[in-house]
Design a protein around this motif. Structure first.
Motif, short mmCIF file in Angstrom:
data_model
loop_
_atom_site.label_atom_id
_atom_site.label_comp_id
_atom_site.label_asym_id
_atom_site.label_seq_id
_atom_site.Cartn_x
_atom_site.Cartn_y
_atom_site.Cartn_z
N PRO A 253 6.06 -10.52 70.42
CA PRO A 253 5.01 -9.78 70.45
C PRO A 253 4.96 -8.57 71.41
N PRO A 254 4.57 -7.40 71.25
CA PRO A 254 3.67 -7.08 69.92
C PRO A 254 4.19 -6.71 68.87
N GLU A 255 5.44 -6.10 68.89
CA GLU A 255 5.88 -5.42 67.73
C GLU A 255 7.69 -5.76 67.44
N ASP A 256 8.21 -6.49 68.47
CA ASP A 256 9.62 -6.64 68.16
C ASP A 256 10.16 -7.81 67.50
N GLN A 257 11.45 -8.14 67.31
CA GLN A 257 11.93 -9.17 66.63
C GLN A 257 13.44 -9.48 67.35
N VAL A 258 13.61 -10.75 67.29
CA VAL A 258 15.21 -11.05 67.81
C VAL A 258 15.47 -12.16 66.87
N LEU A 259 17.02 -12.31 66.72
CA LEU A 259 17.46 -13.11 65.93
C LEU A 259 18.13 -14.19 66.78
N LEU A 260 17.50 -15.41 66.49
CA LEU A 260 17.91 -16.67 67.21
C LEU A 260 18.51 -17.75 66.63
N CYS A 261 19.19 -18.65 66.90
CA CYS A 261 19.74 -19.91 65.92
C CYS A 261 18.68 -21.02 66.30
N ALA A 262 19.16 -21.86 65.71
CA ALA A 262 18.18 -23.15 65.73
C ALA A 262 18.07 -23.77 67.09
N THR A 263 19.11 -23.81 67.86
CA THR A 263 18.99 -24.45 69.30
C THR A 263 18.01 -23.62 70.04
N CYS A 264 18.18 -22.44 69.89
CA CYS A 264 17.63 -21.38 70.89
C CYS A 264 16.02 -21.34 70.24
N ARG A 265 15.58 -21.78 69.12
CA ARG A 265 14.33 -21.78 68.64
C ARG A 265 13.48 -23.14 68.94
N THR B 99 19.47 -4.14 74.16
CA THR B 99 18.09 -4.12 73.31
C THR B 99 17.01 -4.58 74.06
N ASP B 100 15.91 -3.86 74.07
CA ASP B 100 14.49 -3.86 74.89
C ASP B 100 14.06 -5.20 74.18
N ALA B 101 13.97 -5.49 72.73
CA ALA B 101 13.44 -6.95 72.54
C ALA B 101 13.96 -8.12 73.00
N VAL B 102 15.43 -7.81 73.15
CA VAL B 102 15.99 -8.98 73.57
C VAL B 102 15.73 -9.36 75.11
N LYS B 103 15.73 -8.37 75.88
CA LYS B 103 15.46 -8.55 77.26
C LYS B 103 13.98 -8.92 77.55
N ILE B 104 12.98 -8.46 76.70
CA ILE B 104 11.82 -9.10 76.84
C ILE B 104 11.58 -10.66 76.37
N ALA B 105 12.62 -11.09 75.25
CA ALA B 105 12.30 -12.37 75.00
C ALA B 105 12.92 -13.23 76.02
N VAL B 106 14.06 -12.80 76.55
CA VAL B 106 14.81 -13.39 77.53
C VAL B 106 13.72 -13.53 78.76
N TRP B 107 13.42 -12.54 79.28
CA TRP B 107 12.45 -12.62 80.45
C TRP B 107 11.43 -13.61 80.40
#
Length: 173
Positions: A29-41, A61-69
């Protein structure tokens, strides 16, 4: 973002750990997506698995940085705090990451909101582990500190010792 665009951006692997199996698009959220494996989910991923975030923090990739943060903020380990603090993010990207930060509010046993610096009173005798004394019911704890990532904990000084106190055992004065 379309599936094929997401797969191209990620190179067909999990954007956190690099696994290639069982990939799913996850909303950031609010508007991005990342690709994750089953373990990371998974909620119950092994603690050692999350060390992959140290590398993912350097994604372009900003979306990945946001998800990691955000994920690093959920991990109660020194390496995770250090990695999160060391992430290089543009101010607008950091602001987007912080937009979804949960607000931790502290309440006493009666449901009154606690603030940093408040005075509270213990509502029962509490044995203090490792200090060899019992904090007695009715003891006033002045100038409390709120534990930022745990709404059930506050810190205060009792008999000269700085201790962690569960909020369910205090009332605001």
């Amino acid at each position: 973002m379309r599936w094929d665009e997401l797969m191209d951006r990620a190179g067909g692997v999990c954007e956190f750990c690099g696994a290639a199996d069982d990939l799913v698009s996850v909303d950031v959220p609010p508007e991005d997506q990342v690709l994750l494996c089953a373990t990371c989910r998974a909620e119950d991923a092994p603690a050692a698995h999350w060390r992959c975030l140290e590398g993912a923090a350097w994604s372009a990739t900003d979306a990945v940085k946001i998800a990691v943060w955000r994920k690093l903020g959920e991990i109660d380990e020194m390496w995770a705090r250090d990695t999160r603090e060391g992430m290089m993010m543009e101010p607008d990207v950091l602001a987007r990451a912080q937009d979804m930060e949960p607000v931790v509010e502290h309440f006493d046993s009666n449901g009154m909101r606690l603030e940093h610096g408040d005075t509270v009173v213990l509502i029962k005798d509490l044995p203090v582990k490792g200090a060899g004394f019992t904090a007695k019911r009715g003891t006033a704890v002045r100038n409390i500190s709120l534990v930022p990532d745990n709404a059930a904990h506050i810190e205060g000084r009792v008999e000269g010792q700085r201790i962690v106190i569960l909020t369910e055992f205090v009332k605001r004065k």
